[in-house]
Design a protein around this motif. Structure first.
Motif, PDB file in Angstrom:
ATOM      1  N   GLN A  86      -2.383   6.490   0.466  1.00 47.96           N
ATOM      2  CA  GLN A  86      -1.444   5.701  -0.329  1.00 47.96           C
ATOM      3  C   GLN A  86      -0.383   6.604  -0.940  1.00 47.96           C
ATOM      4  O   GLN A  86       0.817   6.319  -0.864  1.00 47.96           O
ATOM      5  CB  GLN A  86      -2.187   4.959  -1.438  1.00 47.96           C
ATOM      6  CG  GLN A  86      -3.061   3.821  -0.972  1.00 47.96           C
ATOM      7  CD  GLN A  86      -3.798   3.164  -2.127  1.00 47.96           C
ATOM      8  OE1 GLN A  86      -3.792   3.651  -3.249  1.00 47.96           O
ATOM      9  NE2 GLN A  86      -4.453   2.042  -1.849  1.00 47.96           N
ATOM     10  N   PHE A 134      -1.935  -1.913   2.133  1.00 48.02           N
ATOM     11  CA  PHE A 134      -1.787  -0.704   1.330  1.00 48.02           C
ATOM     12  C   PHE A 134      -3.038  -0.443   0.509  1.00 48.02           C
ATOM     13  O   PHE A 134      -3.537   0.689   0.458  1.00 48.02           O
ATOM     14  CB  PHE A 134      -0.568  -0.852   0.405  1.00 48.02           C
ATOM     15  CG  PHE A 134      -0.308   0.344  -0.477  1.00 48.02           C
ATOM     16  CD1 PHE A 134       0.382   1.443   0.019  1.00 48.02           C
ATOM     17  CD2 PHE A 134      -0.747   0.365  -1.792  1.00 48.02           C
ATOM     18  CE1 PHE A 134       0.629   2.556  -0.793  1.00 48.02           C
ATOM     19  CE2 PHE A 134      -0.505   1.473  -2.603  1.00 48.02           C
ATOM     20  CZ  PHE A 134       0.190   2.562  -2.103  1.00 48.02           C
ATOM     21  N   ASP A 135      -3.567  -1.475  -0.125  1.00 44.87           N
ATOM     22  CA  ASP A 135      -4.766  -1.308  -0.960  1.00 44.87           C
ATOM     23  C   ASP A 135      -5.980  -0.912  -0.137  1.00 44.87           C
ATOM     24  O   ASP A 135      -6.931  -0.321  -0.663  1.00 44.87           O
ATOM     25  CB  ASP A 135      -5.060  -2.605  -1.718  1.00 44.87           C
ATOM     26  CG  ASP A 135      -4.082  -2.854  -2.859  1.00 44.87           C
ATOM     27  OD1 ASP A 135      -3.400  -1.893  -3.274  1.00 44.87           O
ATOM     28  OD2 ASP A 135      -3.994  -4.011  -3.323  1.00 44.87           O
TER      29      ASP A 135
END
Length: 334
Positions: free
Chosen positions: A256, A248-249
């Motif tokens: 996101q 996700f990061d």
């Protein structure tokens, strides 16, 4: 001739752009327990479509229903370590017992309180998000599968009395410490049976029933042997939409945001319809001749009071004192 050359160049350029875009698109694998055609599997597919739309095709999600990527506990570990990108399923207490808060008995007894606690700003959501972040996971949203109850392959005497004694053996899942204590207090004999052995166990009388399911789950798996369904509202069955935090990061901020927005849209849509979905499944049970026991609001409160007074103290170690205090404050039972 020059005009034709320009058109050919333009077509080639457009084709190259499309190919580059397709090459840059990232495909994320999402695992779910739900069978194809079920409400949950359909929601996972709708989530995938929303993500594709909101990211302009930069992210595509491949949905793997019916545990194709492995048992749900294996998938949970897989997402933690990045072998699977994301999942829509229950959370595992193998690495942190505090996640038992996700099925802690009588945390709520109705759809409104469940929605409030499990919404993006709900106190259960904040607790869960904090716990799984420590494990390298990102919580996107909570999908409400339905209100919990128990299915039985036989009749149940006095099902509306929390103090009744039953000569019935009920199944809890491996690791289901919370509901082991709960169902013993409600007068049942309790046995631990793996899911894969449950149908045969109920069919042959090894156990007479099972707790921690939803009307949809009971119909999908036990409709041909079920005699009784008791709508205890003992927990709200939820599938958490979560993904590997490092993955996700690694996405840009816009993608996101798109993932979170899509997940929360699917979750909100489900909360709008889950009560009606449960009611429709209960009606189907009745039409099949299954005895459906629905507790009145007063009866539900009686069961909840017994659970919170007699059972919570004995299972409080599952979630720890801090979470128990929040739970007691939220339910007014401190």
């Amino acid at each position: 001739m020059k005009f034709c050359d320009k058109r050919l160049k333009a077509a080639f350029f457009a084709s190259a752009l499309l190919m580059a875009s397709a090459a840059e698109a990232e495909t994320l694998r999402l695992s779910t327990l739900d069978k194809p055609g079920s409400d949950g599997a359909n929601a996972a597919e709708a989530f995938a479509e929303l993500v594709k739309e909101k990211t302009g095709g930069r992210i595509e999600i491949a949905v793997y229903p019916a545990s194709q990527l492995g048992d749900w506990t294996e998938v949970y570990n897989g997402v933690t370590f990045g072998a699977v990108d994301m999942a829509m399923q229950p959370l595992s207490t193998d690495s942190d017992r505090r996640l038992a808060i996700t099925w802690f008995p009588y945390t709520f007894t109705d759809y409104a309180s469940a929605r409030e606690a499990l919404s993006a700003d709900g106190y259960i959501t904040k607790i869960v998000d904090g716990i799984i972040a420590e494990q390298g996971l990102k919580l996107l949203a909570t999908y409400g599968a339905g209100m919990g109850g128990a299915v039985f392959a036989k009749d149940v005497d006095n099902p509306t009395d929390p103090d009744a004694k039953h000569n019935i053996k009920i199944r809890v899942w491996p690791g289901g410490t919370t509901h082991h204590a709960l169902m013993e207090r409600f007068g049942f004999n309790v046995a631990v049976v793996p899911w894969a052995e449950l149908y045969t166990g109920m069919q042959t009388g090894v156990v007479d029933g099972a707790i921690r399911g939803t009307p949809e789950l009971a119909l999908d798996n036990f409709k041909d042997i079920a005699k009784t369904w008791v709508q205890y509202n003992d927990h709200f069955e939820a599938n958490y939409i979560f993904m590997n935090l490092k993955k996700f990061d690694g996405l840009d901020a816009a993608d996101q945001a798109a993932l979170v927005e899509a997940a929360q849209e699917i979750a909100a849509r489900r909360f709008d319809e889950v009560a009606a979905a449960d009611a429709a499944r209960l009606q189907q049970m009745k039409e099949l001749g299954i005895n459906v026991v629905e507790l009145t609001p007063d009866q539900l409160q009686a069961f909840a009071a017994v659970a919170r007074t007699d059972v919570w103290p004995s299972i409080s170690e599952e979630i720890g004192p801090d979470i128990l205090k929040q739970l007691q404050e939220a339910t007014g039972s401190n």
